[in-house]
Design an enzyme around this catalytic site. Sequence first.
Site, PDB file in Angstrom:
ATOM      1  N   HIS A 159      -1.771   0.992   8.017  1.00 41.96           N
ATOM      2  CA  HIS A 159      -3.230   0.999   7.820  1.00 41.96           C
ATOM      3  C   HIS A 159      -3.792  -0.411   7.921  1.00 41.96           C
ATOM      4  CE1 HIS A 159      -1.229   4.193   5.409  1.00 41.96           C
ATOM      5  NE2 HIS A 159      -1.985   4.935   6.193  1.00 41.96           N
ATOM      6  N   HIS A 207       0.830  -1.213   0.000  1.00 45.48           N
ATOM      7  CA  HIS A 207       0.000   0.000   0.000  1.00 45.48           C
ATOM      8  C   HIS A 207       0.859   1.256   0.000  1.00 45.48           C
ATOM      9  CE1 HIS A 207      -2.934   2.870   2.183  1.00 45.48           C
ATOM     10  NE2 HIS A 207      -3.171   2.895   0.888  1.00 45.48           N
TER      11      HIS A 207
HETATM   12  S1  FES Z   1       0.987   1.142   4.322  1.00 48.50           S
HETATM   13 FE1  FES Z   1       0.263  -0.854   4.794  1.00 48.50          FE
HETATM   14  S2  FES Z   1      -1.876  -0.686   4.719  1.00 48.50           S
HETATM   15 FE2  FES Z   1      -1.170   1.302   4.261  1.00 48.50          FE
END
Ligand code: FES
Length: 176
Positions: free
Chosen positions: A124, A105
């Site tokens: 997140h 992500h």
């Molecule tokens: S950086 Fe891992 S879920 Fe956003």
Amino acid sequence: MHKKCQKRVEIGRRQFLRGSGLAAAGAAAAAMAPAGRAEAKGMTARGDYPSNRLANIKDLKVDEPMDIAYPDDDSPGVLLKLGKRVDGGAGPDGDIVAYSVMCPHKGYELEYNAEDKTLNCPGHYSRFDCEKEGQQIFGHANQSLPMFSLRIDEKGDIYAEGVDELIYGRFENIRS
Ligand code: FES
């Protein structure tokens, strides 16, 4: 995902699967084969991925992750002995796997949870299943975790020789 990136990811996946197919076909013989000429030069026959020694199977204990980096020092990862045979697992027990620990992500560093054999993102909260080839099981990431292709030689030395998904922050896994 951008079309070009998607194409590269698919190419990477195919290269990795070709490697897996060879390993499956050769099973024990392939796993224990002596290093060939390509490995002697530090490169594999599969694409441009380097063949990097990560550790020896004697160095690993179940659920004690070892920090590694592959295909270069800017790509942190983890080498894991899961204690149970899994898809894509290497070694005599089929339970050794390796993954990138950069969350797909936004690149936060993932942490291993031995209780459910997952890698978890403190950013997140995306979660990835280490027993299912890095499959995403929760969160914002939109791809599975890059899994490193492993080969183990007759001395038990473990080599990384490929990556099946695009590593976070890269257009190509191998930097030129
Ligand atoms: S950086 Fe891992 S879920 Fe956003």
